[in-house]
Design an enzyme around this catalytic site. Sequence first.
Site, PDB file in Angstrom:
ATOM      1  N   LYS A  78       0.830  -1.213   0.000  1.00 41.50           N
ATOM      2  CA  LYS A  78       0.000   0.000   0.000  1.00 41.50           C
ATOM      3  C   LYS A  78       0.861   1.257   0.000  1.00 41.50           C
ATOM      4  O   LYS A  78       0.580   2.211  -0.737  1.00 41.50           O
ATOM      5  CB  LYS A  78      -0.929  -0.008   1.218  1.00 41.50           C
ATOM      6  N   HIS A 138       0.857  -6.850  17.932  1.00 38.66           N
ATOM      7  CA  HIS A 138      -0.152  -7.907  17.997  1.00 38.66           C
ATOM      8  C   HIS A 138      -0.685  -7.967  19.429  1.00 38.66           C
ATOM      9  O   HIS A 138       0.065  -7.929  20.402  1.00 38.66           O
ATOM     10  CB  HIS A 138       0.363  -9.265  17.526  1.00 38.66           C
TER      11      HIS A 138
END
Length: 114
Positions: free
Chosen positions: A54, A100
């Site tokens: 991206k 995470h």
Amino acid sequence: MIDGIGIDVVDIERFKSSLERTPGLLEKLFTINEQTKPIHSLAARFAAKEALAKALSAGKGLSWQEAEVVNLENGKPVFLFRGEIADLVDGADVHLSLSHDAGIASAMVIVERT
């Protein structure tokens, strides 16, 4: 000057299921060194590669193997680039942050050119 920003999030359990039900997916997405990591680290590395695509405004067709996430001695994650992705990066500074928690892995990438 910032040239691109990318972010991605991955549901760790869903990612684990995808790896389990799709033969060869682990080898397609990750280098040999990356394949030894635990599932939460694999999910974060996948998010990093998606975020990189991206940030580079790269279309489909790039090899996942050409961007490897490694950790420096202090634990900081960085990319190693090869092939076509190295050509796209072309010496730019690429900043990477991984996280995470609570079943989600995330990554943010900033591509900076001077």
